[in-house]
Scaffold this motif. Sequence first.
Motif, mmCIF file in Angstrom:
data_model
loop_
_atom_site.group_PDB
_atom_site.id
_atom_site.type_symbol
_atom_site.label_atom_id
_atom_site.label_comp_id
_atom_site.label_asym_id
_atom_site.label_seq_id
_atom_site.Cartn_x
_atom_site.Cartn_y
_atom_site.Cartn_z
ATOM 1 N N VAL A 1 23.933 46.375 34.594
ATOM 2 C CA VAL A 1 24.819 46.875 35.649
ATOM 3 C C VAL A 1 25.734 45.750 36.146
ATOM 4 O O VAL A 1 26.938 45.944 36.333
ATOM 5 C CB VAL A 1 24.007 47.467 36.819
ATOM 6 N N ARG A 2 25.158 44.565 36.325
ATOM 7 C CA ARG A 2 25.980 43.428 36.757
ATOM 8 C C ARG A 2 27.034 43.087 35.704
ATOM 9 O O ARG A 2 28.163 42.714 36.039
ATOM 10 C CB ARG A 2 25.094 42.217 37.050
ATOM 11 N N GLY A 3 26.658 43.193 34.437
ATOM 12 C CA GLY A 3 27.625 42.943 33.378
ATOM 13 C C GLY A 3 28.789 43.906 33.454
ATOM 14 O O GLY A 3 29.952 43.504 33.303
ATOM 15 N N ILE A 4 28.517 45.173 33.682
ATOM 16 C CA ILE A 4 29.589 46.169 33.834
ATOM 17 C C ILE A 4 30.479 45.818 35.022
ATOM 18 O O ILE A 4 31.707 45.892 34.946
ATOM 19 C CB ILE A 4 28.986 47.576 34.002
ATOM 20 N N LEU A 5 29.861 45.425 36.121
ATOM 21 C CA LEU A 5 30.621 45.105 37.333
ATOM 22 C C LEU A 5 31.427 43.820 37.207
ATOM 23 O O LEU A 5 32.372 43.591 37.970
ATOM 24 C CB LEU A 5 29.671 44.987 38.526
ATOM 25 N N SER A 6 31.084 42.977 36.248
ATOM 26 C CA SER A 6 31.731 41.664 36.145
ATOM 27 C C SER A 6 33.144 41.718 35.570
ATOM 28 O O SER A 6 33.862 40.714 35.615
ATOM 29 C CB SER A 6 30.874 40.714 35.296
ATOM 30 N N ALA A 7 33.551 42.865 35.052
ATOM 31 C CA ALA A 7 34.910 42.973 34.517
ATOM 32 C C ALA A 7 35.933 42.695 35.615
ATOM 33 O O ALA A 7 35.939 43.358 36.654
ATOM 34 C CB ALA A 7 35.128 44.371 33.932
ATOM 35 N N GLN A 8 36.769 41.686 35.393
ATOM 36 C CA GLN A 8 37.818 41.291 36.345
ATOM 37 C C GLN A 8 37.260 41.026 37.748
ATOM 38 O O GLN A 8 37.904 41.303 38.763
ATOM 39 C CB GLN A 8 38.932 42.336 36.390
ATOM 40 N N CYS A 9 36.037 40.500 37.792
ATOM 41 C CA CYS A 9 35.411 40.133 39.063
ATOM 42 C C CYS A 9 34.545 38.912 38.818
ATOM 43 O O CYS A 9 33.975 38.764 37.730
ATOM 44 C CB CYS A 9 34.560 41.291 39.584
ATOM 45 N N THR A 10 34.438 38.037 39.794
ATOM 46 C CA THR A 10 33.632 36.833 39.610
ATOM 47 C C THR A 10 32.145 37.172 39.605
ATOM 48 O O THR A 10 31.701 38.103 40.285
ATOM 49 C CB THR A 10 33.898 35.804 40.722
ATOM 50 N N ASP A 11 31.387 36.394 38.844
ATOM 51 C CA ASP A 11 29.942 36.591 38.825
ATOM 52 C C ASP A 11 29.339 36.368 40.212
ATOM 53 O O ASP A 11 28.366 37.033 40.596
ATOM 54 C CB ASP A 11 29.294 35.636 37.818
ATOM 55 N N LYS A 12 29.905 35.444 40.951
ATOM 56 C CA LYS A 12 29.408 35.166 42.303
ATOM 57 C C LYS A 12 29.526 36.406 43.182
ATOM 58 O O LYS A 12 28.593 36.758 43.921
ATOM 59 C CB LYS A 12 30.191 34.003 42.914
ATOM 60 N N ARG A 13 30.655 37.070 43.125
ATOM 61 C CA ARG A 13 30.856 38.285 43.902
ATOM 62 C C ARG A 13 29.908 39.390 43.443
ATOM 63 O O ARG A 13 29.301 40.094 44.254
ATOM 64 C CB ARG A 13 32.312 38.748 43.783
ATOM 65 N N VAL A 14 29.772 39.543 42.133
ATOM 66 C CA VAL A 14 28.881 40.564 41.584
ATOM 67 C C VAL A 14 27.444 40.331 42.051
ATOM 68 O O VAL A 14 26.756 41.256 42.492
ATOM 69 C CB VAL A 14 28.938 40.584 40.043
ATOM 70 N N ASN A 15 26.977 39.090 41.978
ATOM 71 C CA ASN A 15 25.619 38.769 42.422
ATOM 72 C C ASN A 15 25.425 39.094 43.895
ATOM 73 O O ASN A 15 24.395 39.649 44.302
ATOM 74 C CB ASN A 15 25.310 37.293 42.176
#
Length: 205
Positions: A32-46
Amino acid sequence: MSSAAEVWSVLEKSFGDAKCSLIKDTPYRLAVRGILSAQCTDKRVNFETEKIFREYPDPVDIYKMDFVFLENLIKPCGLSKMKAKSIKEFTAYYMEVWNEQIPRDTDELMRVSGIGRKIANLIVGEVYGIQRIVVDTHLKRVAYRIGLTDETDPLKVEKDLNNIFEENQRIDLGHRMIALGRAYCKAGKPSCSECPMSLVCSKRI
């Protein structure tokens, strides 16, 4: 072209501790985090998913969740409509088709809209230790600038790197090159004078 052995030596020395920057507490949540990481920083996703999974800890929670509610929940990660569709579809596969197990096969994962080769490689690499290179924007940029590839298409970049590095290096290679890209070889203004790779880099900026 830069020598793969020289590049690996520098990466190992300077970024030997580099790991996946997405939290991977469970395979489902990592996907799910991988999907959300598109054009978004990993820090924000976490940050956002820690809040989401604290309140909705089980995949069945997402499975039963209203689409618009999920869309609003993930809005800070951007592209919320597309990502909500992908998360819903992924969760349906997870619950209905895959018997709550993440597939080891990238082609099977890529049946889900929103999961391309990059995220599929990330999932099988981090969950099962299958040696794949995750070609994101950082790695693609760094590989070209260093002189490891003349390609810009992610699939061709992956193929070139697979041809010159050992199979057991692929996961670490991805983590370390991404770390290099974030720390020194930035898109806008690379810090070549400070970069540990400067002596073996082709500097194609």
